[in-house]
Design an enzyme around this catalytic site. Structure first.
Site, PDB file in Angstrom:
ATOM      1  CG  PHE A 148      -0.262   0.457   2.500  1.00  0.00           C
ATOM      2  CD1 PHE A 148      -0.152   1.804   2.805  1.00  0.00           C
ATOM      3  CD2 PHE A 148       0.296  -0.460   3.385  1.00  0.00           C
ATOM      4  CE1 PHE A 148       0.491   2.234   3.959  1.00  0.00           C
ATOM      5  CE2 PHE A 148       0.938  -0.043   4.543  1.00  0.00           C
ATOM      6  CZ  PHE A 148       1.041   1.310   4.822  1.00  0.00           C
ATOM      7  CE  LYS A 172      -3.017  -8.548  -4.421  1.00  0.00           C
ATOM      8  NZ  LYS A 172      -3.422  -7.501  -3.412  1.00  0.00           N
ATOM      9  CD  GLU A 175      -5.548  -6.168   0.018  1.00  0.00           C
ATOM     10  OE1 GLU A 175      -4.527  -5.839  -0.637  1.00  0.00           O
ATOM     11  OE2 GLU A 175      -5.580  -7.159   0.780  1.00  0.00           O
ATOM     12  CB  SER A 225       4.883  -7.247   5.635  1.00  0.00           C
ATOM     13  OG  SER A 225       3.960  -8.251   5.270  1.00  0.00           O
ATOM     14  CB  CYS A 280      10.451  -0.351   2.772  1.00  0.00           C
ATOM     15  SG  CYS A 280      11.163   0.226   1.245  1.00  0.00           S
ATOM     16  CD  GLU A 382       8.522  -2.591   8.213  1.00  0.00           C
ATOM     17  OE1 GLU A 382       7.843  -3.599   8.005  1.00  0.00           O
ATOM     18  OE2 GLU A 382       9.058  -1.935   7.298  1.00  0.00           O
TER      19      GLU A 382
HETATM   20  P1  NAD Z   1       1.606  -6.598   3.003  1.00  0.00           P
HETATM   21  O1  NAD Z   1       2.655  -7.649   3.082  1.00  0.00           O
HETATM   22  O2  NAD Z   1       0.499  -6.637   4.007  1.00  0.00           O
HETATM   23  O3  NAD Z   1       0.898  -6.641   1.559  1.00  0.00           O
HETATM   24  C1  NAD Z   1       1.635  -6.640   0.377  1.00  0.00           C
HETATM   25  C2  NAD Z   1       0.832  -7.348  -0.707  1.00  0.00           C
HETATM   26  O4  NAD Z   1       0.646  -8.717  -0.330  1.00  0.00           O
HETATM   27  C3  NAD Z   1      -0.546  -6.753  -0.941  1.00  0.00           C
HETATM   28  O5  NAD Z   1      -0.810  -6.727  -2.327  1.00  0.00           O
HETATM   29  C4  NAD Z   1      -1.471  -7.723  -0.221  1.00  0.00           C
HETATM   30  O6  NAD Z   1      -2.745  -7.811  -0.817  1.00  0.00           O
HETATM   31  C5  NAD Z   1      -0.739  -9.042  -0.364  1.00  0.00           C
HETATM   32  N1  NAD Z   1      -1.006  -9.945   0.764  1.00  0.00           N
HETATM   33  C6  NAD Z   1      -1.242  -9.595   2.051  1.00  0.00           C
HETATM   34  N2  NAD Z   1      -1.438 -10.696   2.799  1.00  0.00           N
HETATM   35  C7  NAD Z   1      -1.312 -11.756   1.983  1.00  0.00           C
HETATM   36  C8  NAD Z   1      -1.398 -13.171   2.184  1.00  0.00           C
HETATM   37  N3  NAD Z   1      -1.644 -13.696   3.382  1.00  0.00           N
HETATM   38  N4  NAD Z   1      -1.203 -13.983   1.122  1.00  0.00           N
HETATM   39  C9  NAD Z   1      -0.942 -13.461  -0.100  1.00  0.00           C
HETATM   40  N5  NAD Z   1      -0.858 -12.135  -0.342  1.00  0.00           N
HETATM   41  C10 NAD Z   1      -1.037 -11.293   0.691  1.00  0.00           C
HETATM   42  O7  NAD Z   1       2.365  -5.191   3.035  1.00  0.00           O
HETATM   43  P2  NAD Z   1       1.746  -3.741   3.151  1.00  0.00           P
HETATM   44  O8  NAD Z   1       1.246  -3.543   4.549  1.00  0.00           O
HETATM   45  O9  NAD Z   1       0.846  -3.467   2.023  1.00  0.00           O
HETATM   46  O10 NAD Z   1       3.063  -2.850   2.930  1.00  0.00           O
HETATM   47  C11 NAD Z   1       3.925  -2.478   3.959  1.00  0.00           C
HETATM   48  C12 NAD Z   1       5.108  -3.416   4.050  1.00  0.00           C
HETATM   49  O11 NAD Z   1       5.791  -3.446   2.811  1.00  0.00           O
HETATM   50  C13 NAD Z   1       6.137  -2.962   5.064  1.00  0.00           C
HETATM   51  O12 NAD Z   1       6.599  -4.093   5.747  1.00  0.00           O
HETATM   52  C14 NAD Z   1       7.232  -2.352   4.213  1.00  0.00           C
HETATM   53  O13 NAD Z   1       8.524  -2.357   4.793  1.00  0.00           O
HETATM   54  C15 NAD Z   1       7.180  -3.226   3.024  1.00  0.00           C
HETATM   55  N6  NAD Z   1       7.791  -2.575   1.874  1.00  0.00           N
HETATM   56  C16 NAD Z   1       9.007  -3.017   1.472  1.00  0.00           C
HETATM   57  C17 NAD Z   1       9.642  -2.409   0.423  1.00  0.00           C
HETATM   58  C18 NAD Z   1      10.989  -2.877  -0.037  1.00  0.00           C
HETATM   59  O14 NAD Z   1      11.404  -2.452  -1.089  1.00  0.00           O
HETATM   60  N7  NAD Z   1      11.677  -3.724   0.692  1.00  0.00           N
HETATM   61  C19 NAD Z   1       9.021  -1.346  -0.250  1.00  0.00           C
HETATM   62  C20 NAD Z   1       7.763  -0.940   0.173  1.00  0.00           C
HETATM   63  C21 NAD Z   1       7.154  -1.569   1.241  1.00  0.00           C
END
Ligand code: NAD
Length: 496
Positions: A148, A172, A175, A225, A280, A382
């Site tokens: 997000f 994808k 959401e 994450s 991040c 985090e």
């Molecule tokens: P998230 O892991 O909750 O979601 C990321 C994606 O995974 C979304 O599209 C979500 O729909 C999908 N997803 C969530 N749960 C899932 C599941 N159980 N099974 C399959 N798909 C699933 O992350 P977020 O809260 O949207 O974003 C924040 C996180 O992203 C933070 O931890 C941040 O550090 C990380 N991030 C990392 C970078 C990097 O380059 N390392 C960059 C941006 C964000």
């Protein structure tokens, strides 16, 4: 109320069997619904991408790049609209949203160089009359799953490069703030991309699991994450797919006693609290070397934080906006509670700030916590909120050990005037992206982005030169055209 759908085979579609609310975090109100794709919808997108692949694979790279040139122009023309969408659903203030979009556009610019990037390698006369070359062929249908916190930029890390390399793509997005992501993909369609080359399916785990298991999808890029990154990486690998999965972070800044303290404070303010700490690469821990440096840092930070303004995205005078959801606001507050209960000192408390006219927004004010120790859960996790924790170390080695022992290794920075110390730090720190007096060392588009340790699962980083390698397969061809009438004898020795 509007329901956002999917972009499949060049058409907007709504698969409304299941939907989810999208909120405006500045007001706390539900602003729209987003469709959550069913298995059948994702399969349809995969079929469209598979059908589009043969013609797109054979489209000359220069023609593919021309689409990206038009796409870049459309992104620039529509930047105000995109920033408004980001603000409304993510909460970013316009200056921050504009920065995110600009960084995304720079990845499109890099992708415009596809003909140069895909030239391959050629060696004449590797043997008598024998030439050899390596070319980089597309993989087929590839997928991206994005978080997000950068709804415009992170998808643009992925599909411009995947597509100019000759692949077709299924995205994808998150959401939680899907509007700008979907709109940007529509602009790419408008730029002249053939139908089915870019597809967007909104959804949740149900959609993701199809992308991870369907044999027609050849590779998956993920950003999100760490627990989900680990799941994506292991599931994609078990299903025979190439995968890069970028995860979470805990980025430390070492503040040396010789640092320009006023400059360090200015840099830390933006890097810790910009975008409400939901980056991040946000600096969430300052490790001050020596008590004198720590005392000065904390005093100066406290004073500098007084005028900071948290508020609605729509007021560009605010420094940063709300966090993404009510649940996340409570989680961030909970980490401040736990640090306090563990004996840390809350110097500036951002819990439950008053934001006039936006009583129900998901706001957390800038927070500074001193005397944090590595055993505290607020240090280990985090937090992903506007919270800067100060850890006190006696020496630079001790400070570096803290960073090297942490499970994450995304970004880090040192503030110092000592070149020798800076060089030792960048040589020996176990982190993928390092800043020397640069708080957010996010690589430019022609380098690649990625952390170490549990911040990245996979071998290749995101965007830049690594993206060419990730989104292509190397094929090496060795060729001889014997002169007419010349016949080779039989040999059973290994050719040398
Ligand atoms: P998230 O892991 O909750 O979601 C990321 C994606 O995974 C979304 O599209 C979500 O729909 C999908 N997803 C969530 N749960 C899932 C599941 N159980 N099974 C399959 N798909 C699933 O992350 P977020 O809260 O949207 O974003 C924040 C996180 O992203 C933070 O931890 C941040 O550090 C990380 N991030 C990392 C970078 C990097 O380059 N390392 C960059 C941006 C964000």
């Amino acid at each position: 109320m509007q329901t956002l759908g999917h972009l499949i085979n060049g058409e907007m579609r709504t698969d409304a069997a299941r939907t989810q609310a999208v909120f405006n975090p500045s007001t706390g109100e539900e602003s729209k619904q987003v469709a959550l794709a069913s298995v059948a919808t994702v399969e349809e997108a995969i079929a469209a991408a598979e059908q589009a692949f043969p013609a797109w694979r054979n489209t000359p790279p220069a023609k593919r790049a021309q689409v990206m040139f038009r796409f870049k122009a459309l992104l620039e023309e529509n930047s105000a609209k995109i920033c408004e969408m980001i603000g409304e659903e993510h909460g970013k203030i316009s200056h921050d949203a504009a920065g995110e979009l600009q960084r995304g556009i720079e990845n499109v610019e890099y992708a415009c160089g596809a003909p140069e990037l895909l030239k391959g390698e050629h060696s004449r006369n590797v043997g008598p009359g024998i030439d050899s070359w390596s070319e980089f062929q597309p993989l087929g249908v590839v997928a991206g799953i994005t978080p997000f916190n950068f709804p415009a930029m992170v998808p643009l890390w992925m599909y411009p490069m995947a597509i100019v390399c000759g692949n077709t793509f299924i995205l994808k997005p998150s959401e939680r703030d899907p509007s700008s992501t979907l709109f940007i993909a529509q602009l790419l369609q408008e730029a002249g991309l053939p139908k089915g080359v870019i597809n967007v399916v909104n959804g949740d785990k149900e959609a993701v699991d199809v992308l991870l298991t369907d044999s027609r999808v050849k590779a998956v890029s993920f950003v999100g994450s760490t627990p989900i990154a680990e799941y994506i990486y292991s599931t994609a690998n078990a299903n025979g797919k190439r995968c890069q999965a970028l995860g979470g972070a805990k980025n430390h800044a070492i503040v040396m006693p010789d640092a320009d303290m006023d400059n360090a404070v200015n840099q830390l303010l933006g890097a810790a609290f910009g975008s409400s700490g939901e980056r991040c690469m946000a600096l969430s821990v300052a490790v001050a070397v020596g008590d004198a440096a720590a005392d000065t840092l904390v005093a100066k930070m406290k004073a500098a934080m007084e005028p900071l303004k948290v508020g609605a995205y729509s007021n560009s005078e605010n420094d940063f906006g709300p966090v993404i959801t009510r649940a996340h606001q409570l989680k961030v507050n909970g980490f401040i509670d736990s640090a306090e209960a563990d004996g840390a000192t809350v110097v500036v408390d951002g819990r439950n700030p008053v934001v006039d006219g936006f009583d129900n927004g998901f706001f957390v004010g800038a927070t500074l916590i001193d005397n944090v120790t590595p055993s505290m859960s607020s240090y280990e996790a985090e937090i992903f909120g506007p919270v800067l924790q100060v850890v006190r170390a006696n020496t630079m080695e001790e400070a570096m050990q803290l960073i090297n022992d942490h499970e994450y290794g995304n970004g880090t920075c040192i503030f110092t005037r000592d070149g020798e110390a800076a060089r030792y730090f960048s040589d020996n720190i176990q982190v993928g992206m390092v800043g020397i007096n640069v708080p957010l060392p996010v690589p430019v588009a022609y380098h690649s982005f990625g952390g170490w340790k549990r911040s990245l699962f996979g071998d290749l980083h995101a965007y830049g030169p690594d993206a060419v390698r990730f989104y292509t397969k190397r094929k090496t061809i060795t060729q001889r055209w014997p002169s007419s009438g010349v016949r080779e004898g039989v040999s059973f020795a290994f050719p040398s």
